[in-house]
Design an enzyme around this catalytic site. Structure first.
Site, mmCIF file in Angstrom:
data_model
loop_
_atom_site.group_PDB
_atom_site.id
_atom_site.type_symbol
_atom_site.label_atom_id
_atom_site.label_comp_id
_atom_site.label_asym_id
_atom_site.label_seq_id
_atom_site.Cartn_x
_atom_site.Cartn_y
_atom_site.Cartn_z
ATOM 1 N N GLU A 168 141.774 33.562 97.601
ATOM 2 C CA GLU A 168 141.294 33.338 98.971
ATOM 3 C C GLU A 168 142.442 33.051 99.943
ATOM 4 O O GLU A 168 143.395 32.341 99.613
ATOM 5 C CB GLU A 168 140.317 32.164 99.003
ATOM 6 N N ARG B 218 133.647 45.265 101.353
ATOM 7 C CA ARG B 218 134.081 44.406 100.239
ATOM 8 C C ARG B 218 134.272 45.309 99.018
ATOM 9 O O ARG B 218 133.357 46.017 98.622
ATOM 10 C CB ARG B 218 133.019 43.339 99.955
ATOM 11 N N ARG C 267 127.860 43.516 104.189
ATOM 12 C CA ARG C 267 129.124 44.229 104.041
ATOM 13 C C ARG C 267 128.909 45.426 103.121
ATOM 14 O O ARG C 267 128.130 45.354 102.166
ATOM 15 C CB ARG C 267 130.197 43.323 103.443
#
Length: 242
Positions: free
Chosen positions: A62, A54, A104
């Site tokens: 999104e 990320r 992440r």
């Protein structure tokens, strides 16, 4: 007494230490090189190793969030990141926290030619800034990039051709909604655990923090969250002027 030649031993020790410090394992303020396998959406991608990354400090519209519609300019942002990163070797540079709560990797991403991908996405109008402490090393860089993109109506900032400052207009709309429907105010945002102080960057680029219970807290949309006022001040934010 025989003298021991230290040079070979010192060299071996230096090589051992170098191997330990260049293991490629993610660590605070460290870096590693990797190959991008695929792009998930505008700000997230997967490495050949299978790990998800990320990008720090930015947020693109999104496109793949479950039970959430594709947001305006989301596909454009996703396609742009795919063009930049798919199959490329990149350098990942870490801030204070190498991982988020979803496991992440959190990284600043650089192409082999030195292109700073996080900043490029903001400057070209494909992402907004979203800096979350303690990973704030590049916050000012992103702020300058977003201001440039907004003033030039690039990318998502050009969606409203009648506004020179889409971000400000949207903020005004949200403020109107807050007045009409208090139950849906910005104060209903869910803060990260232990971080209830809101950090906001206004249209003039001023960085201001708001504590719970203050006059503007409920109407303020958080771009950053802090646990203490000292933490907010360390990130360059000030208290509201009375």
């Amino acid at each position: 007494m025989k003298r021991i030649a230290l040079a070979p031993y010192l060299l071996a020790l230096a090589l051992l230490l170098a191997a330990c410090t260049t293991s490629g394992q993610p660590q605070a303020n460290g870096e590693m090189t990797a190959t991008v396998k695929r792009v998930v959406d505008g700000d997230t991608f997967e490495l050949a190793s299978g790990e998800k990354v990320r990008m720090i400090g930015i947020d693109t519209p999104e496109t793949v969030k479950p039970n959430h519609p594709v947001e305006p300019y989301g596909k454009e942002a996703s396609n742009y990141t795919k063009e930049l990163l798919t199959g490329k070797q990149v350098t990942l540079k870490f801030d204070v926290e190498p991982y988020d709560k979803y496991k992440r990797l959190l990284a600043y991403v650089y192409l082999e030619d030195g292109t700073f991908v996080n900043e490029k996405l903001v400057r070209d109008g494909y992402a907004r800034i979203m800096t979350i402490p303690p990973n704030v090393a590049m916050a000012d860089v992103f702020l300058a990039a977003e201001r440039e993109a907004r003033e030039a109506n690039r990318g998502l900032w050009g969606l409203d051709a009648n506004s020179k400052d889409t971000g400000k207009k949207q903020a005004d709309k949200e403020a109107d909604k807050t007045k009409a429907k208090p139950a849906k105010s910005a104060g209903s945002e869910t803060p990260p655990e232990g971080k209830a102080i809101k950090g906001n960057i206004n249209s003039k680029g001023e960085k201001i923090y708001h504590v719970p219970g203050s006059a503007s807290y409920e109407q303020t949309k958080a771009e950053m969250w802090f646990a203490t006022e000292e933490e907010a001040q360390a990130a360059g934010f000030r208290a509201p002027k009375r």
